[in-house]
Design an enzyme around this catalytic site. Structure first.
Site, PDB file in Angstrom:
ATOM      1  N   HIS A 185       0.821  -1.207   0.000  1.00  0.00           N
ATOM      2  CA  HIS A 185       0.000   0.000   0.000  1.00  0.00           C
ATOM      3  C   HIS A 185       0.855   1.257   0.000  1.00  0.00           C
ATOM      4  O   HIS A 185       1.312   1.697   1.054  1.00  0.00           O
ATOM      5  CB  HIS A 185      -0.915  -0.012   1.223  1.00  0.00           C
ATOM      6  CG  HIS A 185      -1.814  -1.211   1.289  1.00  0.00           C
ATOM      7  ND1 HIS A 185      -1.377  -2.444   1.715  1.00  0.00           N
ATOM      8  CD2 HIS A 185      -3.123  -1.371   0.956  1.00  0.00           C
ATOM      9  CE1 HIS A 185      -2.372  -3.313   1.653  1.00  0.00           C
ATOM     10  NE2 HIS A 185      -3.446  -2.692   1.195  1.00  0.00           N
ATOM     11  N   HIS A 193      -4.134   3.164  -3.618  1.00  0.00           N
ATOM     12  CA  HIS A 193      -4.288   2.639  -2.248  1.00  0.00           C
ATOM     13  C   HIS A 193      -3.494   1.352  -2.008  1.00  0.00           C
ATOM     14  O   HIS A 193      -2.682   1.285  -1.098  1.00  0.00           O
ATOM     15  CB  HIS A 193      -5.768   2.386  -1.940  1.00  0.00           C
ATOM     16  CG  HIS A 193      -6.004   1.517  -0.736  1.00  0.00           C
ATOM     17  ND1 HIS A 193      -5.909   1.997   0.549  1.00  0.00           N
ATOM     18  CD2 HIS A 193      -6.291   0.187  -0.627  1.00  0.00           C
ATOM     19  CE1 HIS A 193      -6.143   0.993   1.397  1.00  0.00           C
ATOM     20  NE2 HIS A 193      -6.374  -0.107   0.715  1.00  0.00           N
ATOM     21  N   GLU A 201     -18.043  -5.275  24.281  1.00  0.00           N
ATOM     22  CA  GLU A 201     -17.162  -6.438  24.391  1.00  0.00           C
ATOM     23  C   GLU A 201     -15.971  -6.348  23.432  1.00  0.00           C
ATOM     24  O   GLU A 201     -14.839  -6.662  23.811  1.00  0.00           O
ATOM     25  CB  GLU A 201     -17.940  -7.731  24.107  1.00  0.00           C
ATOM     26  CG  GLU A 201     -19.088  -8.009  25.065  1.00  0.00           C
ATOM     27  CD  GLU A 201     -20.366  -7.268  24.690  1.00  0.00           C
ATOM     28  OE1 GLU A 201     -20.395  -6.621  23.621  1.00  0.00           O
ATOM     29  OE2 GLU A 201     -21.333  -7.336  25.471  1.00  0.00           O
ATOM     30  N   HIS A 247     -28.305 -16.330  24.258  1.00  0.00           N
ATOM     31  CA  HIS A 247     -27.226 -16.093  25.225  1.00  0.00           C
ATOM     32  C   HIS A 247     -26.438 -17.368  25.558  1.00  0.00           C
ATOM     33  O   HIS A 247     -25.495 -17.302  26.341  1.00  0.00           O
ATOM     34  CB  HIS A 247     -27.805 -15.520  26.528  1.00  0.00           C
ATOM     35  CG  HIS A 247     -28.243 -14.093  26.419  1.00  0.00           C
ATOM     36  ND1 HIS A 247     -29.127 -13.656  25.450  1.00  0.00           N
ATOM     37  CD2 HIS A 247     -27.914 -12.992  27.152  1.00  0.00           C
ATOM     38  CE1 HIS A 247     -29.331 -12.360  25.608  1.00  0.00           C
ATOM     39  NE2 HIS A 247     -28.612 -11.926  26.614  1.00  0.00           N
TER      40      HIS A 247
END
Lengths: 678, 678
Positions: B28, B262, B416, B479
Site C-alpha cells: 500500500h 491505495h 465487548e 445467550h
C-alpha cells in the site's frame, strides 16, 4: 389527546409484563414499565394484521433491547396475535413461545430475534433498506404497494455496542426516513448509572450521522408528546429519526430509577402497590380490564382492514402491471423463478484455472439477471470480493447522484458486523430476498454476533468470504483465517461451503439460494485453481463426494477448496509409489451430514484410513478422518506460493503424510469415523 | 518552522515506503505518501529509545491503519531500531521482519499488531488507560516516573469499524488526554470515494464523545500546522485529541487522490517522476540522502538521552520511595511477587457447592491483594460476572467523583469488542500488567476480532467468561454458547480453561497469570457445582487429568466444567450396572496438548473407548474421544435444571450413552485417539 382508555391500556401492558416476570421469577420488569407508554402509542399507529403477521406491507416493530420482551409479548396478546395469556404464564419456561429473549422462529409477530445488544436496531436498518429497495423497484407513480415503516426500541446497551454505530452511520448516509427508532434513555445499565461508562452526547452523535433527533422529556406519562414525536418523524424526509424517550426504569415501582429493577422480579409488596396505583385489584394477575379488552378487540378488527385495503390495491397493480405484479406475487409466495439455474456456469477440466472468487463473480452475474430478489454488497472490498455485477446500480439515495433506491448493490463501508446484522434484517423483511455480503473470510469473525443470529433465526443470507486462507499471501497472518472454518462449522444450522473449483462454486450458490432456513458462508480463494476433472455441481450439492476415485484405495484423502487439486496431484504422485489414493472433496460439512447414512459411508467407508487436508486448523476434522494435515499455527506474510511450500501444502508434502498414514494403519482394523455408538 | 532537512526527511520516508511496495510488487503506497509529513512531525516529537524499544516511559506510536506499515518500517530504519534497509527490501516476503501488516512479535518497535481495522486505535486507548493507571499508582508529587503519550494514526476504515466507536466513546468518558490520534482524512477507501458509504460528520461525532478535535487543512505539506496541532493537543487537559489531517492519498503520485494508489505498487514512470520531484536520482532505490542520514543519526543519539534522564529520575525514586520503587522494578523485570499464589483458595469435597463464577470471584479477590498489576473490568455485567473486588476503586477520571486513575476496576460499558481491544493495549503497555475482562462466554464472540489478535500477539490477557452454557437458563439460546468453545479452542496460542470446581478455577487463574505469551479464556458457570473429591489445582495445571479413577475401566468419560460432576455421578451409576467408568477432567485442551506424550497417553490410553461429555457443540472433541455427547443445536429458554434434563445431561443420560459406547466397542481393538501417523 390521551384518553382514559389509553392510560388503562398502558397500565394493562405494564401489568401483563411484570406479571410474566413474576410468574417466571426471572426476567426484566424495568424496561417494560418505562416503555409501555411509547409501545402503546407506536402500536396504535402501526399498520399490521395480527391474523397474517407476514403481510408484506405491515409496519414492523423491532425490540432491540430484547430483554424487555415481556413488553412485546403483552402487546402480541392484546393485539390478537397467535399468543395467549396462558403463553405469558409460561414466560421463560422450557419449550414455551415466550422465551427469555424474543425469537422470530418461535413466536408469530416477532420480526427478528434479539437480545444480543445492538443487533435489533441494526436488523431494523436492514428492514428499512429492504423496504426502500422493494418500494423503489415495484411502486409506480399511480399505485404504491410498499410504504411501510419500521419502528425500533433500543436501550443504552444497544447504543454502546459498536455494531449499532456501524449501522446507524450507514442508515444516516442512506437517508432511511422509513426508520423511526426510540432510545429508552433511562440512565441505568447493569453496572448502575450510565454515568459510569456512557457519558457521550448521544443526540449529537446521531446528528453527526445525519439523523433527525427528537426529544420527549417525559415519556413515562406524556403519551401526547410521544404521538407528536412519531408524527414529526413521519414528516421528516431524507433522514432516519431517533426519538429520545426520557424514561424512568421500573416506572411506578418502589425501585423505580434503580438498577435493582432492571433484571429481577418485583417483590410482592411492590407488585401490589403498583396494581393499586393503576386502579387494578391488588391481588390480580394478568389482569385485563374489560374496557381494555374491548378496545383491543376493536383494534384487532380494524387492523385487519389495512391488509384488506392493500390487497385491493395490489389487485389493481397486478392488472395494470401484470409483469411486475406476477413477479411480486412470485416473491410473496416464496418461489424462485422456474429455470433460474439454467444459466449458471458449468465447467470442464479443459476450462482455464481461476480463483473461486472470480468464479463466484460469474455465478453472481448469472443469478443477478434471473433473480430480482438477489441483492448484496461488500464491506468495502468490492474489487477484492468481486461481488458487484458490472453495470449494476448502487443502492443509494438518489440525491447522492451515486445510484438509487432500486439499486441492488450496497456499499457497506468497512463495517462487517453491521453488514451481517443488516443482512439479517433484509432477509427478515420477506419478499424472498436472498442477500449477500462480501468480505475476507477472516473478517466474518468481526460479525460473529450477527452470524450466529442468522443461524439461530434461519435467515437465508450469504457471506461471500474471499481470501479464504494463507493463499491470500502477502497480507499475512492478521488476514489469514486459521480458526474461522472451525468456528463457523461448529455453529448449528450453518452451511459453510468451500468449493474447489467452478462447478462446486455453482453448487454453493444453488444451495445458498434454494434454502429458506439457514445461512451460508461461501469460502473462496484469492488464488487461481484448476477446473477439476470429476468435479460436479450435482455431487457437490451432497456436501461431499469422491472426486478422484481409485479401486481398492489404500488411503482416502478428504479435502476442501484449494487443497483438493493439490490432493489429487498428491494421489497421482502416490500412484507412482504404489499407493492407491482416492480423494474426497468435502465442500460443506453441514450438507454432507444431512445425506443418508448409506451415502455417507460410501464416501468414507470402513477399511481405509482417511486423512484430511485443509490449510487451516485441523480442529474438527477428526469427525471425518483418522489423520489430519492442517495448520495449527498462525500463517505468514509472503507470496502465496512460497507460503504453501513453506508449510508443505504441496503434492509432495501431502503424499509424504499420506504414505506415513498408510504405513501406520497397515495391519490395523480401520473403521470409518462415521460410526457412532449412539 | 519547517526546514529544508524536514522536507528532505519527508521525501526520504516517502521514498523508502514506496520502494518497499515496489520491491515486493505488493502493498500500500497511498497512505504512506499522504501520511509521511505527519509521521515525521510526530516521531520528531516522540520520546523513545531505539536501542531499548521497551523502555517503559517511551511515547508510543500505533499505526491503526496497519496496511500503511511501509511507512512505519521506514521510520524504524531511519530512527535506528533493529531494522535495516535490507529488511525493507524483504517487505512482505516470507519470514522477513517486514510482514504485510505490522506484527509486534516479529519486529522491534512495533507496539501492537495491526491491520484488522479499528483495532490499533482501540489498542492505543488501552495503552493510554494503562499509562494513566501506572502514573496514578506510582507518580509522586515530587517525582514522576510516567508521563508518556500515545500517538495513533488511523484511516477512514478504522473510523467505520464499530470497535473504534466503542473505545472512542469510552476514551472520551475516561478523559484520556495522553492520547493523540490522527485521522488520515483522504476521502478514499477501497470501494472508491468515501462518499459512497461514509458521509457522517466525524469531527462532530468525536466531539459528542467528549474529544478535542483539531483540523489541519493541508497535511500533505504543512508540517508547521501539524506540529502546532500536536502542541495544542498536548496542552488540552481532560480530553483525548483527534487531529483531522486532510491529506491526499498517494500525494505526489500520478494517481494521487484515487483509489488506484491505495493498494497496488506504483508504475515505474510514476516512481521516476516522484523521485525527480523530491530531487532524488530518478533511478535510485531506497535512497537516503546523506544529510538525512546524518540528521537521523543525531536523533538516534539524542533519543537515547530520554531514557538516560529518566533512569536517573527512577534512581532517585527508588531511593526516596523504596517500597514503590521495588514494586515498579519487579514489574519492569516482568517478575511476579514470590509466594503470590499462597493465598489462592483451595477446596476439599466437604466445601459447599458454588458456581465457578463465584469461585472465580474468590480467586480474583485473592490475586487482587497480591498483584498491583492485576486490573480488570466487565462489559457492564459486573454483578453477573462477579469481577469486582469489594471495596476496590473504579478507574475513573477524578472529576467524575466515581473513582480515580489509580483505580483498578474498569467500567467498560456494553462494549465487548472494545474491551478486548483495550485489554490488548493494556497488555502491550508493559509493566507486567495482567488484565481481565468479564462478559458472558457467548459474547466473547462479539470480540472475535480482538481475541484472535491477542493470540497472534501473545498478549497475556484474561477473559472472565461466565454463564458458559445452557446452564445460564432462562435467558435462552441467544445467550447460550454452543459453538463458542470450538471457536476459541481452534485459535492457535489460545488457552481456554473450563474449570469443574474451585481447585480447577484456581488453576485456570494461575495458568493465566503465569504466562507471558498467550491469552486465556476462563469459561465459568452461572449455576452451582460441587467441590469434587479428587480435583486438584496441580493436576488441572496439566490441562487434563483423571479425576475419577477406577481399575480396568470399560470406558473413560472425558468432560469439562459443569459436566464433570454429572459424569462422575454417571460413573457411579454405571458401577451399579457393572460398568467400570473412569472420568477425565479436561479443563484446557491447549495446556493438555503441551504435556509429554507419555502423560497424555496415561490419561487417554489405548484399549478403552473414550466418550466426551460437554453441553455444547461436539465439534473438535473427536480429537480426544471416540464418541461424543454434546449439543449440536441451539439451546432453549427455561430453568437450567429443566434444560439439562431435557437434553439429557443427567447421570442417567450420560450413563445410557456410556453403556451404548461400551457395547459398541466390545470386541473391537480400541486405539487412543492421541495416536498420529505423522
Amino acid at each position: 389527546m390521551v384518553s382514559k382508555i389509553d392510560e388503562l391500556a398502558v397500565s394493562t401492558i405494564r401489568g401483563l409484563s411484570v406479571d410474566q416476570v413474576n410468574a417466571a421469577q426471572s426476567g426484566h420488569p424495568g424496561a417494560p414499565l418505562g416503555l409501555a407508554p411509547a409501545a402503546h402509542v407506536v402500536w396504535q399507529n402501526m399498520k399490521f394484521n395480527p391474523k397474517n403477521p407476514k403481510w408484506i406491507n405491515r409496519d414492523r416493530f423491532v425490540l432491540s433491547n430484547g430483554h424487555a420482551c415481556a413488553l412485546e409479548y403483552s402487546l402480541l396478546v392484546l393485539y390478537g396475535f397467535d399468543l395467549k395469556v396462558d403463553d405469558l404464564k409460561q414466560f421463560r419456561q422450557l419449550n414455551s413461545r415466550t422465551p427469555g429473549h424474543p425469537e422470530c422462529k418461535d413466536t408469530e409477530g416477532i420480526e427478528v430475534t434479539t437480545g444480543p445488544l445492538g443487533q435489533g436496531i441494526s436488523n431494523a436498518i436492514g428492514i428499512a433498506i429492504a423496504q426502500k429497495q422493494f418500494a423503489a423497484t415495484y411502486n409506480k407513480e399511480d399505485i404504491k404497494i410498499s410504504d411501510s415503516y419500521v419502528y425500533a426500541f433500543l436501550g443504552d446497551g444497544c447504543l454502546m455496542e459498536g455494531v449499532s454505530s456501524e449501522t446507524s452511520s450507514l442508515a444516516g448516509h442512506l437517508q432511511l426516513d422509513n426508520l423511526i427508532a426510540f432510545w429508552d434513555d433511562n440512565r441505568i445499565s447493569i453496572d448502575g448509572d450510565t454515568n459510569c461508562a456512557f457519558t457521550e452526547n448521544v443526540p449529537e452523535r446521531y446528528k453527526a450521522y445525519g439523523w433527525n433527533v427528537i426529544e420527549v422529556p417525559n415519556a413515562d406519562t406524556d403519551l401526547d408528546a410521544i404521538a407528536k414525536a412519531v408524527e414529526d418523524a413521519k414528516q421528516t424526509k431524507g433522514k432516519p429519526t431517533l426519538i429520545r424517550l426520557i424514561t424512568t426504569i421500573g416506572y411506578g415501582s418502589l425501585q423505580a430509577g434503580t438498577h435493582g429493577v432492571h433484571g429481577a422480579p418485583l417483590k410482592p409488596d411492590d407488585l401490589k402497590q403498583l396494581k393499586k396505583s393503576w386502579g387494578f385489584p391488588e391481588e390480580s394477575n394478568f389482569y385485563i380490564p374489560e374496557e381494555v379488552a374491548d378496545y383491543f378487540a376493536k383494534k384487532v378488527v380494524e387492523n385487519q382492514k389495512y391488509e384488506n385495503e392493500w390487497a385491493k390495491v395490489f389487485q389493481q397493480y397486478k392488472q395494470k402491471y401484470p409483469k411486475e405484479g406476477a413477479e411480486v406475487q412470485r416473491r410473496l409466495d416464496g418461489k424462485l423463478p422456474e429455470n433460474w439455474k439454467e444459466k449458471l456456469p458449468q465447467f470442464t477440466s479443459k476450462d482455464k484455472a481461476l480463483a473461486t472468487r472470480k468464479l463466484s463473480e460469474g455465478v453472481i452475474d448469472a443469478i443477478y439477471g434471473e433473480l430480482p430478489e438477489f441483492i448484496g454488497g461488500s464491506a468495502d472490498l468490492t474489487g477484492s470480493n468481486l461481488t458487484r455485477v458490472e453495470g449494476s446500480v448502487d443502492f443509494q439515495p438518489p440525491s447522492t447522484g451515486l445510484g438509487d433506491y432500486a439499486g441492488r448493490y450496497i456499499r457497506y463501508g468497512v463495517r462487517e458486523h453491521g453488514m451481517g446484522a443488516i443482512m439479517n434484517g433484509i432477509a427478515a423483511f420477506g419478499a424472498n430476498y436472498r442477500n449477500y455480503g462480501g468480505t475476507f473470510l477472516n473478517f466474518v469473525s468481526y460479525a460473529s454476533g450477527a452470524v450466529r443470529l442468522s443461524a439461530l433465526s434461519g435467515h437465508p443470507v450469504i457471506w461471500v468470504a474471499t481470501h479464504d486462507s494463507i493463499g491470500l499471501g502477502e497480507d499475512g497472518p492478521t488476514h489469514q483465517p486459521i480458526e474461522t472454518l472451525a468456528h463457523l462449522r461448529a455453529i448449528p444450522n450453518m452451511s459453510v461451503y468451500r468449493p474447489a473449483d467452478g462447478n462446486e462454486t455453482t453448487a454453493a450458490y444453488i444451495s445458498a439460494i434454494e434454502t429458506n432456513d439457514h445461512p451460508t458462508v461461501i469460502a473462496l480463494t484469492r488464488q487461481g485453481l484448476p477446473q477439476l476433472e470429476n468435479s460436479s455441481t450435482e455431487e457437490a450439492l451432497k456436501g461431499g463426494y469422491t472426486i478422484h476415485k481409485v479401486e481398492n484405495p489404500d488411503i482416502i484423502i478428504v479435502s476442501s477448496g484449494s487443497e483438493v487439486s493439490i490432493s489429487i496431484d498428491a494421489a497421482k504422485k502416490l500412484k507412482d509409489e504404489g499407493i492407491n489414493a482416492s480423494v474426497v472433496s468435502m465442500p460443506d460439512f453441514f450438507t454432507f451430514d444431512k445425506q443418508p447414512q448409506s451415502y455417507q459411508f460410501s464416501v468414507l467407508p470402513d477399511g481405509v484410513p482417511i486423512m484430511s487436508v485443509e490449510v487451516m486448523s485441523t480442529y474438527g476434522w477428526s469427525k471425518y478422518s483418522h489423520e489430519q494435515f492442517g495448520l495449527n499455527r498462525f500463517g505468514a506474510s509472503g507470496k502465496a506460493s512460497d507460503i504453501y511450500k513453506f508449510f508443505q501444502f504441496t503434492p509432495e508434502g501431502i503424499a509424504d503424510r499420506a504414505s506415513k498414514t498408510v504405513n501406520y494403519y497397515k495391519g490395523k482394523t480401520v473403521l470409518s469415523p462415521l460410526h457412532h455408538a449412539f
